[in-house]
Enzyme design. Sequence first.
Site, PDB file in Angstrom:
ATOM      1  N   ARG A  74       0.829  -1.198   0.000  1.00  0.00           N
ATOM      2  CA  ARG A  74       0.000   0.000   0.000  1.00  0.00           C
ATOM      3  C   ARG A  74       0.874   1.264   0.000  1.00  0.00           C
ATOM      4  O   ARG A  74       0.458   2.331  -0.435  1.00  0.00           O
ATOM      5  CB  ARG A  74      -0.937   0.018   1.216  1.00  0.00           C
ATOM      6  CG  ARG A  74      -2.129   0.955   1.016  1.00  0.00           C
ATOM      7  CD  ARG A  74      -3.050   1.032   2.229  1.00  0.00           C
ATOM      8  NE  ARG A  74      -2.445   1.783   3.305  1.00  0.00           N
ATOM      9  CZ  ARG A  74      -2.064   1.289   4.471  1.00  0.00           C
ATOM     10  NH1 ARG A  74      -2.248   0.012   4.770  1.00  0.00           N
ATOM     11  NH2 ARG A  74      -1.504   2.055   5.388  1.00  0.00           N
ATOM     12  N   TYR A 128     -15.727  17.302 -15.679  1.00  0.00           N
ATOM     13  CA  TYR A 128     -16.060  15.875 -15.662  1.00  0.00           C
ATOM     14  C   TYR A 128     -17.055  15.614 -14.518  1.00  0.00           C
ATOM     15  O   TYR A 128     -16.852  16.100 -13.404  1.00  0.00           O
ATOM     16  CB  TYR A 128     -14.787  15.047 -15.484  1.00  0.00           C
ATOM     17  CG  TYR A 128     -15.073  13.574 -15.404  1.00  0.00           C
ATOM     18  CD1 TYR A 128     -15.470  12.866 -16.529  1.00  0.00           C
ATOM     19  CD2 TYR A 128     -14.996  12.901 -14.198  1.00  0.00           C
ATOM     20  CE1 TYR A 128     -15.771  11.516 -16.458  1.00  0.00           C
ATOM     21  CE2 TYR A 128     -15.297  11.551 -14.117  1.00  0.00           C
ATOM     22  CZ  TYR A 128     -15.684  10.867 -15.251  1.00  0.00           C
ATOM     23  OH  TYR A 128     -15.993   9.530 -15.171  1.00  0.00           O
ATOM     24  N   ASP A 203      -6.727  18.969 -15.438  1.00  0.00           N
ATOM     25  CA  ASP A 203      -7.120  17.631 -15.872  1.00  0.00           C
ATOM     26  C   ASP A 203      -6.778  17.578 -17.367  1.00  0.00           C
ATOM     27  O   ASP A 203      -7.460  18.189 -18.190  1.00  0.00           O
ATOM     28  CB  ASP A 203      -8.618  17.420 -15.619  1.00  0.00           C
ATOM     29  CG  ASP A 203      -9.082  16.011 -16.000  1.00  0.00           C
ATOM     30  OD1 ASP A 203      -8.461  15.413 -16.897  1.00  0.00           O
ATOM     31  OD2 ASP A 203     -10.077  15.531 -15.428  1.00  0.00           O
ATOM     32  N   LYS A 228      -8.271   6.366 -19.975  1.00  0.00           N
ATOM     33  CA  LYS A 228      -8.595   6.827 -21.318  1.00  0.00           C
ATOM     34  C   LYS A 228      -7.390   6.615 -22.243  1.00  0.00           C
ATOM     35  O   LYS A 228      -6.993   5.492 -22.466  1.00  0.00           O
ATOM     36  CB  LYS A 228      -9.066   8.275 -21.255  1.00  0.00           C
ATOM     37  CG  LYS A 228     -10.069   8.561 -20.108  1.00  0.00           C
ATOM     38  CD  LYS A 228     -11.397   7.855 -20.298  1.00  0.00           C
ATOM     39  CE  LYS A 228     -12.282   7.883 -19.043  1.00  0.00           C
ATOM     40  NZ  LYS A 228     -12.532   9.193 -18.465  1.00  0.00           N
TER      41      LYS A 228
HETATM   42  C1  LIG Z   1     -12.849   9.615 -17.152  1.00  0.00           C
HETATM   43  C2  LIG Z   1     -12.435  10.943 -16.673  1.00  0.00           C
HETATM   44  C3  LIG Z   1     -12.131  11.178 -15.329  1.00  0.00           C
HETATM   45  C4  LIG Z   1     -12.291  10.112 -14.263  1.00  0.00           C
HETATM   46  O1  LIG Z   1     -11.418   9.053 -14.448  1.00  0.00           O
HETATM   47  P1  LIG Z   1     -11.679   7.558 -13.905  1.00  0.00           P
HETATM   48  O2  LIG Z   1     -10.465   6.832 -14.349  1.00  0.00           O
HETATM   49  O3  LIG Z   1     -12.953   7.070 -14.521  1.00  0.00           O
HETATM   50  O4  LIG Z   1     -11.798   7.662 -12.412  1.00  0.00           O
HETATM   51  C5  LIG Z   1     -11.693  12.445 -14.970  1.00  0.00           C
HETATM   52  N1  LIG Z   1     -11.566  13.427 -15.884  1.00  0.00           N
HETATM   53  C6  LIG Z   1     -11.862  13.243 -17.181  1.00  0.00           C
HETATM   54  C7  LIG Z   1     -11.685  14.374 -18.139  1.00  0.00           C
HETATM   55  C8  LIG Z   1     -12.296  12.003 -17.623  1.00  0.00           C
HETATM   56  O5  LIG Z   1     -12.600  11.824 -18.909  1.00  0.00           O
END
Ligand SMILES: *Cc1c(COP(=O)(O)O)cnc(C)c1O
Length: 414
Positions: A74, A128, A203, A228
């Site tokens: 962890r 998001y 982000d 993604k």
């Molecule tokens: C999918 C996404 C997230 C969240 O990510 P997870 O891996 O699903 O927790 C945050 N920001 C954006 C722009 C996203 O497309």
Amino acid sequence: MPDHTHDQANLHSATQVLTRGYDPALSLGSARPAVFRSSTYVFPSPEAAERAFAVASGRSRRADGENIDLIYARLNHPNAEILEDQLVPLEAGARAAAVFNSGMAAIMTALTTFAGPGDKLVYTVPLYGGTQHLIHEFLEPFGIQGVPVHAGYTQELDDAIHAAQPRIVFIETPANPTIRMTDIRRAVATARSLSKPALVFIDNTFLGPAFQHPLNLGVDLCLYSATKYLSGFSDMLAGAALAADPELITRMKARRVIFGNILPPDECWLLDSRLSLVNLRMNRSSKSAQRIAETLQHHPKVRRVYYPSLFTDPDQIRIRDAQCDFPGGLLSLDLAGGKPAAFDFLRHITIGRNAVSLGGVETLVCHPKTTTHSPLSPAELETAGVTDGLVRISVGVEDWRDLLADFQQALDKL
Ligand SMILES: *Cc1c(COP(=O)(O)O)cnc(C)c1O
């Protein structure tokens, strides 16, 4: 992990991602890293255990070249160390990285490490959905006040930063699903100009790491849903944080130990095998998306195509040219026939799949108003540009001619 090659700093990132971070001698010569699934690590001596705990707790600093034993998964494990070392060269300007078990875990850990009760957080909308819920359902009750500003309005962002004097400015650019861009360099300059400078987080999931390089524009922390583009196959969840200042990452890793949200060994192994192809995949998606967007803008059933190469607003063009190398793999179509047309389009396509998420090798199409953006109020939908006829497309790596023909036949049937 020790570097077994010559001076990594002189190599280009596409090379470094394959040469850094992994020493085959530590995995019995295996060309690919072994997966170290152990939850706990055996110490060579009680003194080594004492020393490992002193360093892990921050009571003592690791000396140059000193080898500190692993303790417990962890806290840290070899597959996370390998992955983090390999992520760094992909993000221009990064010197350290931390990996998390989802994008939301990375975002939640970042915001709660650097802001606390009494602090303010300026953020762009639309955001998001998960991040929006995090702010409203957890950070605000916890005492962190959120201050939303509309993505892409530079003066509004400046004014909000001056008025709120926030601890953190959180930017998501381009905004989903209308690809509206926020001026990163300007946000950094304004945040820095405060008497107590704010940190700027981004982000970077939509255009990074291939096409948008926020750390080089002065951003403090670059966050990813690695679910993604970084992983690219729609088969795992992961998150990452990268910074030019390693101290920020060290502080987040200390929180990660408490929260227990480090990315597990198998997922780290899977993700690091995908990193060497991120730039190839993203370039292919971007080239295909551009051809599709620029062709479909002339289709009679399409009211408008949202895509960076089709921007008409001079300020959006200025921001795009200043911070994006290529337009990327995401586009949205506003269909003339509203919701029935959008739903029929989803029913008629045969290659792209009707799913949320993005960044995979397969093309995904969704209807934001009834899915990802369904919790928004009518006023929020209006400012976000989410109409009844809007469909968002994440272009994969299929041949663009097949995708275009498929979208055209689906549109022709409307
Ligand atoms: C999918 C996404 C997230 C969240 O990510 P997870 O891996 O699903 O927790 C945050 N920001 C954006 C722009 C996203 O497309």
